[in-house]
Design a protein around this motif. Structure first.
Motif, PDB file in Angstrom:
ATOM      1  N   PRO A   1      11.765   0.238  -3.725  1.00 12.61           N
ATOM      2  CA  PRO A   1      11.213  -1.011  -4.273  1.00 12.61           C
ATOM      3  C   PRO A   1       9.890  -1.415  -3.611  1.00 12.61           C
ATOM      4  N   LEU A   2       9.759  -1.221  -2.307  1.00 18.05           N
ATOM      5  CA  LEU A   2       8.514  -1.553  -1.607  1.00 18.05           C
ATOM      6  C   LEU A   2       7.362  -0.684  -2.100  1.00 18.05           C
ATOM      7  N   GLU A   3       7.587   0.619  -2.218  1.00 20.67           N
ATOM      8  CA  GLU A   3       6.540   1.521  -2.696  1.00 20.67           C
ATOM      9  C   GLU A   3       6.154   1.208  -4.138  1.00 20.67           C
ATOM     10  N   ARG A   4       7.147   0.919  -4.970  1.00 24.61           N
ATOM     11  CA  ARG A   4       6.848   0.567  -6.371  1.00 24.61           C
ATOM     12  C   ARG A   4       6.040  -0.723  -6.447  1.00 24.61           C
ATOM     13  N   GLU A   5       6.387  -1.690  -5.613  1.00 23.05           N
ATOM     14  CA  GLU A   5       5.629  -2.944  -5.593  1.00 23.05           C
ATOM     15  C   GLU A   5       4.188  -2.690  -5.139  1.00 23.05           C
ATOM     16  N   ALA A   6       4.013  -1.843  -4.139  1.00 22.84           N
ATOM     17  CA  ALA A   6       2.663  -1.494  -3.670  1.00 22.84           C
ATOM     18  C   ALA A   6       1.866  -0.822  -4.779  1.00 22.84           C
ATOM     19  N   TYR A   7       2.513   0.053  -5.514  1.00 19.61           N
ATOM     20  CA  TYR A   7       1.874   0.769  -6.632  1.00 19.61           C
ATOM     21  C   TYR A   7       1.455  -0.215  -7.725  1.00 19.61           C
ATOM     22  N   VAL A   8       2.381  -1.061  -8.138  1.00 16.77           N
ATOM     23  CA  VAL A   8       2.126  -1.993  -9.241  1.00 16.77           C
ATOM     24  C   VAL A   8       1.053  -3.017  -8.874  1.00 16.77           C
ATOM     25  N   ASN A   9       1.054  -3.484  -7.630  1.00 19.33           N
ATOM     26  CA  ASN A   9       0.146  -4.557  -7.213  1.00 19.33           C
ATOM     27  C   ASN A   9      -1.129  -4.074  -6.533  1.00 19.33           C
ATOM     28  N   ALA A  10      -1.422  -2.781  -6.633  1.00 14.89           N
ATOM     29  CA  ALA A  10      -2.649  -2.259  -6.021  1.00 14.89           C
ATOM     30  C   ALA A  10      -3.850  -3.011  -6.592  1.00 14.89           C
ATOM     31  N   GLN A  11      -4.871  -3.166  -5.755  1.00 15.82           N
ATOM     32  CA  GLN A  11      -6.073  -3.856  -6.213  1.00 15.82           C
ATOM     33  C   GLN A  11      -7.209  -2.864  -6.424  1.00 15.82           C
ATOM     34  N   MET A  12      -8.116  -3.236  -7.287  1.00 20.25           N
ATOM     35  CA  MET A  12      -9.257  -2.382  -7.589  1.00 20.25           C
ATOM     36  C   MET A  12     -10.368  -2.679  -6.579  1.00 20.25           C
ATOM     37  N   LEU A  13     -10.718  -1.659  -5.801  1.00 19.01           N
ATOM     38  CA  LEU A  13     -11.832  -1.729  -4.858  1.00 19.01           C
ATOM     39  C   LEU A  13     -12.835  -0.663  -5.291  1.00 19.01           C
ATOM     40  N   SER A  14     -13.870  -0.420  -4.510  1.00 19.54           N
ATOM     41  CA  SER A  14     -14.819   0.608  -4.922  1.00 19.54           C
ATOM     42  C   SER A  14     -15.291   1.434  -3.736  1.00 19.54           C
ATOM     43  N   VAL A  15     -15.613   2.680  -4.044  1.00 20.92           N
ATOM     44  CA  VAL A  15     -16.213   3.611  -3.097  1.00 20.92           C
ATOM     45  C   VAL A  15     -17.498   4.085  -3.761  1.00 20.92           C
ATOM     46  N   GLU A  16     -18.619   3.714  -3.164  1.00 18.66           N
ATOM     47  CA  GLU A  16     -19.923   4.071  -3.724  1.00 18.66           C
ATOM     48  C   GLU A  16     -19.981   3.738  -5.210  1.00 18.66           C
ATOM     49  N   GLU A  17     -19.553   2.530  -5.542  1.00 22.02           N
ATOM     50  CA  GLU A  17     -19.572   1.985  -6.904  1.00 22.02           C
ATOM     51  C   GLU A  17     -18.589   2.651  -7.868  1.00 22.02           C
ATOM     52  N   VAL A  18     -17.675   3.466  -7.346  1.00 22.23           N
ATOM     53  CA  VAL A  18     -16.622   4.062  -8.170  1.00 22.23           C
ATOM     54  C   VAL A  18     -15.348   3.251  -7.943  1.00 22.23           C
ATOM     55  N   PRO A  19     -14.765   2.685  -9.011  1.00 23.04           N
ATOM     56  CA  PRO A  19     -13.541   1.900  -8.832  1.00 23.04           C
ATOM     57  C   PRO A  19     -12.364   2.761  -8.391  1.00 23.04           C
ATOM     58  N   VAL A  20     -11.605   2.224  -7.430  1.00 21.56           N
ATOM     59  CA  VAL A  20     -10.461   2.935  -6.859  1.00 21.56           C
ATOM     60  C   VAL A  20      -9.309   1.938  -6.705  1.00 21.56           C
ATOM     61  N   ARG A  21      -8.109   2.312  -7.166  1.00 16.99           N
ATOM     62  CA  ARG A  21      -6.925   1.464  -6.969  1.00 16.99           C
ATOM     63  C   ARG A  21      -6.377   1.724  -5.574  1.00 16.99           C
ATOM     64  N   VAL A  22      -6.234   0.653  -4.781  1.00 19.16           N
ATOM     65  CA  VAL A  22      -5.787   0.770  -3.395  1.00 19.16           C
ATOM     66  C   VAL A  22      -4.641  -0.209  -3.166  1.00 19.16           C
ATOM     67  N   ALA A  23      -3.591   0.259  -2.512  1.00 17.30           N
ATOM     68  CA  ALA A  23      -2.486  -0.625  -2.159  1.00 17.30           C
ATOM     69  C   ALA A  23      -3.017  -1.758  -1.293  1.00 17.30           C
ATOM     70  N   ARG A  24      -2.471  -2.952  -1.494  1.00 19.92           N
ATOM     71  CA  ARG A  24      -2.904  -4.123  -0.725  1.00 19.92           C
ATOM     72  C   ARG A  24      -2.542  -3.951   0.756  1.00 19.92           C
ATOM     73  N   PRO A  25      -3.321  -4.585   1.640  1.00 19.38           N
ATOM     74  CA  PRO A  25      -3.090  -4.388   3.074  1.00 19.38           C
ATOM     75  C   PRO A  25      -1.683  -4.784   3.521  1.00 19.38           C
ATOM     76  N   GLU A  26      -1.140  -5.857   2.951  1.00 22.02           N
ATOM     77  CA  GLU A  26       0.198  -6.287   3.345  1.00 22.02           C
ATOM     78  C   GLU A  26       1.249  -5.237   2.976  1.00 22.02           C
ATOM     79  N   HIS A  27       1.075  -4.587   1.826  1.00 23.20           N
ATOM     80  CA  HIS A  27       1.998  -3.517   1.432  1.00 23.20           C
ATOM     81  C   HIS A  27       1.859  -2.316   2.363  1.00 23.20           C
TER      82      HIS A  27
END
Length: 144
Positions: free
Chosen positions: A66-92
């Motif tokens: 459940p924790l991993e699934r929540e991290a997956y579902v709630n990942a936020q969109m950040l960027s690397v050199e202007e390329v969007p990347v879904r990243v798990a939130r720091p709390e997860h």
């Protein structure tokens, strides 16, 4: 990979995920949370051949708890050199590290806390909801 239809979605996690929030450190591969059909035996996760062909050392981690699934579902969109990347939130990420509990995970938790990269109330909510309260108390007692 998502744009090419190789996988449906993903969330960058573990060490590379952590580096979106705290100072960089050494790691050997990219860890990616993915979901898979629950009724299927996984021999090779989607995207493995794709990334291997493109020279990326990657470890796919099925989001099974459940924790991993929540991290997956709630990942936020950040960027690397202007390329969007879904990243798990720091709390997860911290909650997952706490659950795993290896020495390097504990050291990374300390990095997150000392660099104020997590919202403590959100982290403690995750910890309580996912049954990690005892591990959290153990971690905090070591710091004293």
């Amino acid at each position: 990979m998502v744009a090419d239809g190789v996988i449906e979605n993903y969330a960058v996690a573990v060490a590379i995920g952590a580096m979106f929030y705290v100072e960089p450190f050494s790691t050997k591969d990219l860890d990616v949370l993915v979901t898979t059909p629950e009724d299927r035996l996984i021999i090779e996760l989607p995207g493995w051949g794709y990334l291997k062909a493109h020279g990326w050392p990657v470890q796919f981690l099925p989001a099974t708890t459940p924790l991993e699934r929540e991290a997956y579902v709630n990942a936020q969109m950040l960027s690397v050199e202007e390329v969007p990347v879904r990243v798990a939130r720091p709390e997860h990420l911290v909650a997952i590290m706490l659950k795993v509990g290896r020495q390097k995970d504990i050291a990374r938790i300390t990095m997150f806390l000392s660099q104020e990269a997590v919202e403590i109330s959100a982290l403690e909510d995750l910890i309580n909801r996912h049954g990690l309260s005892e591990k959290w108390l153990d971690y905090k007692s070591v710091l004293k």
